[in-house]
Design a protein around this motif. Structure first.
Motif, PDB file in Angstrom:
ATOM      1  N   LEU A 209       0.821  -1.202   0.000  1.00  0.00           N
ATOM      2  CA  LEU A 209       0.000   0.000   0.000  1.00  0.00           C
ATOM      3  C   LEU A 209       0.860   1.260   0.000  1.00  0.00           C
ATOM      4  O   LEU A 209       0.575   2.228  -0.731  1.00  0.00           O
ATOM      5  CB  LEU A 209      -0.932  -0.015   1.210  1.00  0.00           C
ATOM      6  CG  LEU A 209      -1.891   1.166   1.350  1.00  0.00           C
ATOM      7  CD1 LEU A 209      -2.786   1.277   0.130  1.00  0.00           C
ATOM      8  CD2 LEU A 209      -2.713   1.028   2.628  1.00  0.00           C
ATOM      9  N   LEU A 212       2.286   1.764  -3.432  1.00  0.00           N
ATOM     10  CA  LEU A 212       1.305   2.341  -4.344  1.00  0.00           C
ATOM     11  C   LEU A 212       1.158   3.848  -4.116  1.00  0.00           C
ATOM     12  O   LEU A 212       1.129   4.635  -5.080  1.00  0.00           O
ATOM     13  CB  LEU A 212      -0.041   1.645  -4.150  1.00  0.00           C
ATOM     14  CG  LEU A 212      -1.205   2.148  -5.004  1.00  0.00           C
ATOM     15  CD1 LEU A 212      -0.905   1.968  -6.481  1.00  0.00           C
ATOM     16  CD2 LEU A 212      -2.493   1.434  -4.621  1.00  0.00           C
ATOM     17  N   ILE A 235       6.794   3.579 -10.470  1.00  0.00           N
ATOM     18  CA  ILE A 235       6.684   2.230  -9.907  1.00  0.00           C
ATOM     19  C   ILE A 235       8.024   1.786  -9.330  1.00  0.00           C
ATOM     20  O   ILE A 235       8.091   1.150  -8.267  1.00  0.00           O
ATOM     21  CB  ILE A 235       6.187   1.252 -10.976  1.00  0.00           C
ATOM     22  CG1 ILE A 235       4.774   1.627 -11.412  1.00  0.00           C
ATOM     23  CG2 ILE A 235       6.195  -0.179 -10.457  1.00  0.00           C
ATOM     24  CD1 ILE A 235       4.245   0.801 -12.557  1.00  0.00           C
ATOM     25  N   GLY A 238       8.444   3.482  -6.003  1.00  0.00           N
ATOM     26  CA  GLY A 238       7.540   2.935  -5.001  1.00  0.00           C
ATOM     27  C   GLY A 238       8.010   1.604  -4.445  1.00  0.00           C
ATOM     28  O   GLY A 238       7.983   1.388  -3.229  1.00  0.00           O
TER      29      GLY A 238
END
Length: 396
Positions: A209, A212, A235, A238
């Motif tokens: 989470l 994201l 991405i 993250g």
């Protein structure tokens, strides 16, 4: 010779032979054991989702298949985005290489007053011994690279296969393990299993989470600045920032900064500023709320566990270090007896004999003490330096 000595020598030789055989077998099976360990932690991570879907009426095997299918699709999508970004950058670099070479040749000619040309440089490179040796070594290394890639794919398939069986046959595995233990030990094993499932699953879900949220947050400035391949870079930031604690954000932000620098050097400065600001927001606002009930361990312990896991098992140890330490901490916390802490100033960082009041309050009290009519702050009478015998006046 004593009668027991030959028997003892044979027993010692047999034990030594068994030790050597066990050491040899362990060295040969260390790769398989690491794969099984990774599979076990991956099965623990997907256990809550599989159990919830199974409780809803779905077959456990089919639920496990759906969960792993989602994981595979997400991983393949990330690899595809990152691979397309790298391939595009390599194509652009190859296409712009003549321009870079011309600019370097012009700079050399202007600086050192030479008369080099691109044709001369290309001929010297093509006929150099260094390039020929490099091509030969690269040709011989293609087979090694292919073998490494195939070995990695086989290892990945092995991990997914074991983790699928561990997750699909979790209840059967627990029953088989408890069947060889007395009832008192069965409760302890099941409790440890429950703690491991909760900590591992909670760690991966909370990190997913946060990854994201971090990807979406970093995608916005990259898109505004017009940095190429903003989705893949977001991405990347993250995932890397969440699974490498403390310094992962800065390591992950190096790649977007490099790509932004190729567009405009000031864009790299803006990206660096956003990475620093977001790291503070994540550390003090986002992370305490998301990980308070899952893996509430100190950041220094998390960072040290990652370093220790990397030293022991490489990248695999870095991935499973934090859930393993969180599981151990929770398991010890359930069985280690704790006591009330004594009310000592040293517990709160103070020193014995010093009152627990701020320094500014003590200084103000000392300054205002003479102006208070000679009375001490605690309300007592001032002490006469002459003593009781030196007093005069009524009542003496």
């Amino acid at each position: 010779m004593p009668a027991w000595l030959p028997r003892a020598m044979v027993l010692a030789l047999a034990l030594y032979a068994c030790f050597r055989l066990g050491s040899w077998a362990f060295d040969q099976l260390i790769g398989l054991l690491i794969n099984v360990l990774i599979s076990f932690f991956l099965a623990l991570a997907v256990e809550p989702a599989v159990s919830r879907m199974s409780a809803g009426g779905m077959r456990r095997g089919f639920a496990t298949f759906l969960v792993f299918l989602v994981v595979l699709i997400a991983g393949a999508g990330f690899v595809f985005l990152l691979g397309s970004m790298l391939a595009g950058q390599i194509v652009d670099m190859v296409a712009d290489f003549p321009k870079y070479l011309d600019s370097v040749i012009n700079w050399v000619n202007q600086t050192f007053h030479t008369e080099l040309s691109r044709v001369q440089v290309q001929d010297s490179l093509l006929h150099s011994d260094w390039l020929q040796k490099y091509v030969q070594n690269s040709a011989t290394g293609v087979l090694d690279v292919s073998t490494t890639v195939l070995g990695g794919l086989f290892r990945l398939l092995t991990i997914f296969l074991f983790s699928f069986y561990f997750a699909a046959d979790g209840p059967r595995l627990r029953r088989a393990l408890c069947s060889v233990l007395p009832p008192a030990r069965q409760a302890e094993v099941l409790r440890a299993w429950e703690i491991a499932v909760g900590k591992t699953g909670g760690y991966l879900y909370s990190r997913g989470l946060m990854a994201l949220i971090s990807a979406v947050a970093h995608y916005i400035p990259l898109m505004v600045l017009g940095v190429p391949y903003a989705p893949a870079l977001a991405i990347w930031v993250g995932l890397v920032s969440q699974f490498i604690p403390t310094i992962g954000t800065y390591l992950a932000g190096a790649l977007p900064m490099l790509i932004a620098f190729t567009v405009d050097p000031w864009y790299a400065v803006w990206v660096l500023g956003f990475v620093v600001v977001y790291q503070q927001f994540e550390n003090y606002v986002l992370q305490p709320k998301l990980t308070a009930k899952t893996v509430d361990i100190h950041p220094a312990v998390a960072f040290g566990s990652v370093i220790a896991g990397t030293a022991l098992m490489g990248a695999v140890g870095a991935l499973i270090a934090i859930p393993a330490v969180a599981t151990l901490q929770a398991f010890l916390g359930a069985y280690v007896k704790r006591y009330d802490v004594t009310d000592d100033p040293r517990v709160h960082g103070g020193r014995p004999g010093v009152r627990g009041e701020p320094l500014w309050t003590r200084l103000r009290r000392l300054v205002t003490a003479p102006a208070s009519g000679g009375r001490e702050p605690d309300g007592g009478e001032p002490e006469d330096p002459q003593g009781p015998e030196g007093r005069t006046g009524p009542g003496v």
